[in-house]
Design a protein around this motif. Structure first.
Motif, PDB file in Angstrom:
ATOM      1  N   ARG A   1       0.844  -1.194   0.000  1.00  0.00           N
ATOM      2  CA  ARG A   1       0.000   0.000   0.000  1.00  0.00           C
ATOM      3  C   ARG A   1       0.887   1.254   0.000  1.00  0.00           C
ATOM      4  O   ARG A   1       1.658   1.467   0.931  1.00  0.00           O
ATOM      5  CB  ARG A   1      -0.840  -0.016   1.275  1.00  0.00           C
TER       6      ARG A   1
ATOM      7  N   ASN B   1      -1.951   1.963  16.313  1.00  0.00           N
ATOM      8  CA  ASN B   1      -2.079   2.665  15.046  1.00  0.00           C
ATOM      9  C   ASN B   1      -3.452   2.292  14.513  1.00  0.00           C
ATOM     10  O   ASN B   1      -3.628   1.223  13.927  1.00  0.00           O
ATOM     11  CB  ASN B   1      -0.976   2.280  14.058  1.00  0.00           C
TER      12      ASN B   1
ATOM     13  N   HIS C   1      -9.040   9.305  13.016  1.00  0.00           N
ATOM     14  CA  HIS C   1      -9.510  10.649  12.691  1.00  0.00           C
ATOM     15  C   HIS C   1     -10.988  10.870  13.003  1.00  0.00           C
ATOM     16  O   HIS C   1     -11.440  12.007  13.004  1.00  0.00           O
ATOM     17  CB  HIS C   1      -9.233  10.943  11.209  1.00  0.00           C
TER      18      HIS C   1
ATOM     19  N   HIS D   1       1.736   6.862  14.233  1.00  0.00           N
ATOM     20  CA  HIS D   1       1.430   6.957  12.802  1.00  0.00           C
ATOM     21  C   HIS D   1       2.730   6.864  12.033  1.00  0.00           C
ATOM     22  O   HIS D   1       3.691   7.599  12.347  1.00  0.00           O
ATOM     23  CB  HIS D   1       0.681   8.246  12.474  1.00  0.00           C
ATOM     24  N   ILE D   2       2.748   6.005  11.068  1.00  0.00           N
ATOM     25  CA  ILE D   2       3.953   5.778  10.271  1.00  0.00           C
ATOM     26  C   ILE D   2       4.307   7.045   9.494  1.00  0.00           C
ATOM     27  O   ILE D   2       5.463   7.474   9.461  1.00  0.00           O
ATOM     28  CB  ILE D   2       3.715   4.597   9.303  1.00  0.00           C
ATOM     29  N   SER D   3       3.304   7.621   8.881  1.00  0.00           N
ATOM     30  CA  SER D   3       3.524   8.821   8.057  1.00  0.00           C
ATOM     31  C   SER D   3       3.356  10.074   8.905  1.00  0.00           C
ATOM     32  O   SER D   3       2.791  10.027  10.013  1.00  0.00           O
ATOM     33  CB  SER D   3       2.508   8.840   6.905  1.00  0.00           C
TER      34      SER D   3
ATOM     35  N   ARG E   1      -6.536  14.213   8.020  1.00  0.00           N
ATOM     36  CA  ARG E   1      -5.595  13.436   8.838  1.00  0.00           C
ATOM     37  C   ARG E   1      -4.971  14.266   9.961  1.00  0.00           C
ATOM     38  O   ARG E   1      -4.208  13.747  10.780  1.00  0.00           O
ATOM     39  CB  ARG E   1      -4.474  12.860   7.970  1.00  0.00           C
TER      40      ARG E   1
HETATM   41  C1  DQA Z   1      -1.711   6.140   9.408  1.00  0.00           C
HETATM   42  C2  DQA Z   1      -2.220   7.508   8.940  1.00  0.00           C
HETATM   43  C3  DQA Z   1      -3.715   7.486   8.726  1.00  0.00           C
HETATM   44  O1  DQA Z   1      -4.170   8.761   8.290  1.00  0.00           O
HETATM   45  C4  DQA Z   1      -4.085   6.466   7.670  1.00  0.00           C
HETATM   46  O2  DQA Z   1      -5.470   6.392   7.511  1.00  0.00           O
HETATM   47  C5  DQA Z   1      -3.481   5.117   7.938  1.00  0.00           C
HETATM   48  C6  DQA Z   1      -2.133   5.033   8.452  1.00  0.00           C
HETATM   49  C7  DQA Z   1      -0.163   6.104   9.496  1.00  0.00           C
HETATM   50  O3  DQA Z   1       0.327   5.152  10.094  1.00  0.00           O
HETATM   51  O4  DQA Z   1       0.517   6.992   8.984  1.00  0.00           O
HETATM   52  O5  DQA Z   1      -4.092   4.103   7.647  1.00  0.00           O
HETATM   53  O6  DQA Z   1      -2.229   5.882  10.688  1.00  0.00           O
END
Ligand code: DQA
Length: 145
Positions: free
Chosen positions: A18, A74, A80, A98-100, A109
């Motif tokens: 993904r 996570n 959100h 959150h990874i990102s 977000r």
């Molecule tokens: C996430 C950030 C979220 O906005 C997104 O919906 C995810 C991953 C992250 O790990 O960056 O599914 O939680």
């Protein structure tokens, strides 16, 4: 050894496939194996779970609450908007990961319903964020001051 759960929410089972430019190339299975090993190193018996079903995620939080197990959460997009997940998360001690860097992404977000009750929030550090969260739990979340 003290237990800790890493609970990953929707779409995180697709890690590695993904949007690798956002979430990297590591699969969820590889992440889980790494976190079990990493956890052992910091004195935690880590169990990693992932689901795309909100009710299941909530039941896992109830299970953690009953067992007194701290969590790394996570919750993916539920972060959100899901007050149901937030209410269940409030029953446990948790670090939000959150990874990102969600703050550098779409507006929806930028808000998290989980952050207010989190014992820590780690955003934008990639998969290393999970290691950092486990380290924080292992050290005792009140010992960071
Ligand atoms: C996430 C950030 C979220 O906005 C997104 O919906 C995810 C991953 C992250 O790990 O960056 O599914 O939680």
């Amino acid at each position: 050894m003290r237990a800790a759960y890493v609970l990953n929410g929707p779409n995180l089972g697709r890690l590695g496939r993904r949007q690798p430019e956002v979430y990297g190339h590591t699969t969820h299975a590889d992440l889980a194996a790494h976190l079990v090993e990493y956890g052992r190193g910091v004195g935690l018996e880590v169990e990693v779970r992932q689901t795309d079903y909100e009710g299941r995620y909530i039941e896992w939080l109830h299970e953690a609450a009953d067992a007194g197990v701290s969590c790394v959460l996570n919750a993916g997009a539920w972060t959100h908007y899901s007050y149901a997940v937030a209410d269940a998360a409030a029953l446990v001690t948790y670090v939000e990961v959150h990874i990102s860097n969600v703050h550098a992404r779409e507006d929806f977000r930028h808000h998290s319903v989980l952050s207010a009750k989190a014992a820590g929030i780690i955003v934008g550090c990639g998969l290393r964020g999970y290691d950092l969260a486990l380290t924080h739990l292992a050290a005792g979340v009140d010992s960071g001051a």
